[in-house]
Each structure stands twice: as structure tokens, then as C-alpha cells.
Design a protein around this motif. Structure first.
Motif, short mmCIF file in Angstrom:
data_model
loop_
_atom_site.label_atom_id
_atom_site.label_comp_id
_atom_site.label_asym_id
_atom_site.label_seq_id
_atom_site.Cartn_x
_atom_site.Cartn_y
_atom_site.Cartn_z
N GLN A 2 -13.93 -24.30 -41.84
CA GLN A 2 -15.31 -24.23 -42.33
C GLN A 2 -15.36 -23.62 -43.73
O GLN A 2 -16.11 -24.09 -44.58
CB GLN A 2 -16.18 -23.41 -41.39
N GLN A 48 -18.96 -22.50 -44.46
CA GLN A 48 -18.97 -21.11 -43.98
C GLN A 48 -19.06 -20.19 -45.20
O GLN A 48 -18.21 -20.24 -46.08
CB GLN A 48 -17.69 -20.81 -43.20
N LYS A 64 -16.85 -13.61 -43.82
CA LYS A 64 -15.53 -14.19 -43.57
C LYS A 64 -15.01 -14.94 -44.80
O LYS A 64 -13.83 -14.84 -45.14
CB LYS A 64 -15.57 -15.09 -42.33
N HIS A 105 -10.87 -22.72 -36.76
CA HIS A 105 -12.15 -23.37 -37.01
C HIS A 105 -12.86 -22.72 -38.21
O HIS A 105 -13.40 -23.41 -39.08
CB HIS A 105 -13.02 -23.30 -35.76
N THR A 106 -12.86 -21.40 -38.25
CA THR A 106 -13.51 -20.67 -39.33
C THR A 106 -12.83 -20.96 -40.66
O THR A 106 -13.51 -21.17 -41.69
CB THR A 106 -13.52 -19.15 -39.05
N ILE A 114 -13.28 -12.21 -35.14
CA ILE A 114 -12.75 -13.50 -34.69
C ILE A 114 -12.16 -13.23 -33.31
O ILE A 114 -11.39 -12.28 -33.14
CB ILE A 114 -11.66 -14.03 -35.64
N GLU A 135 -10.78 -20.05 -32.77
CA GLU A 135 -11.93 -19.68 -33.59
C GLU A 135 -11.50 -19.39 -35.03
O GLU A 135 -12.19 -19.75 -35.99
CB GLU A 135 -12.66 -18.46 -33.01
N SER A 136 -10.36 -18.76 -35.18
CA SER A 136 -9.83 -18.48 -36.52
C SER A 136 -9.57 -19.77 -37.28
O SER A 136 -9.98 -19.92 -38.44
CB SER A 136 -8.55 -17.65 -36.41
#
Length: 85
Positions: free
Chosen positions: A25, A31, A35, A21-22, A13, A18-19
Motif C-alpha cells: 500500500q 497508505q 507507517k 500488505h502495508t 502491525i 499485514e506487514s
């Protein structure tokens, strides 16, 4: 636990955005993979450490059920709402 082995790069990440968002998801079910499995394992260990599960494996199963049922996402949205007051 039934998880695959992944390369270290699969967990990378690069920013807080981004973290976030992940995580969304993962909780929304879009996702999968390294992850998601890392999140489930981490949450499962926390559930076990909190004495809400009899074993880390049971805690991980509980975490997976929470994500798949939408309860984890609902709780996150509730916490976001509380923090924005």
C-alpha cells in the motif's frame, strides 16, 4: 524531517501478512501517515548509511521521491520476480 509525531499504536502491525500488505500500500501510494513516514525515514537512513546521500534528511527525500515516482515499487516487483525463479 517534517514528519508528524504519532502514537506508538499508529505503527502497529500484527502479522507478516499485514506487514506485506502495508508495504505494498505504501509503495502503491494508497497508505499515508505513520507507517509511510516510518518507511521513508528507515529507507532514508539506509540510503545515507550507504553513502548515497550527504545527510539523513537528503536520504529521506530520495526515498520519498523513489516511492512517489513508482521506482521503489518497480524494484520490489523486480526482486519478487527474481526470487520466484
Amino acid at each position: 524531517f517534517g514528519f508528524r509525531k504519532y502514537a506508538e499504536k499508529d505503527f502497529a502491525i500484527n502479522s507478516p501478512a499485514e506487514s506485506a500488505h502495508t508495504i505494498m500500500q505504501i509503495l502503491e501510494g494508497s497508505q499515508r501517515g505513520a507507517k509511510m513516514e516510518l518507511v521513508l525515514l528507515n529507507a532514508g537512513l539506509a540510503i545515507y548509511a550507504n553513502m548515497s546521500a550527504k545527510s539523513p534528511k537528503e536520504g529521506t527525500k530520495m526515498a520519498k521521491e523513489s516511492v512517489e515516482s513508482g521506482r521503489a515499487l518497480a524494484k520490489l516487483k523486480e526482486l519478487i520476480g527474481e526470487s520466484n525463479r
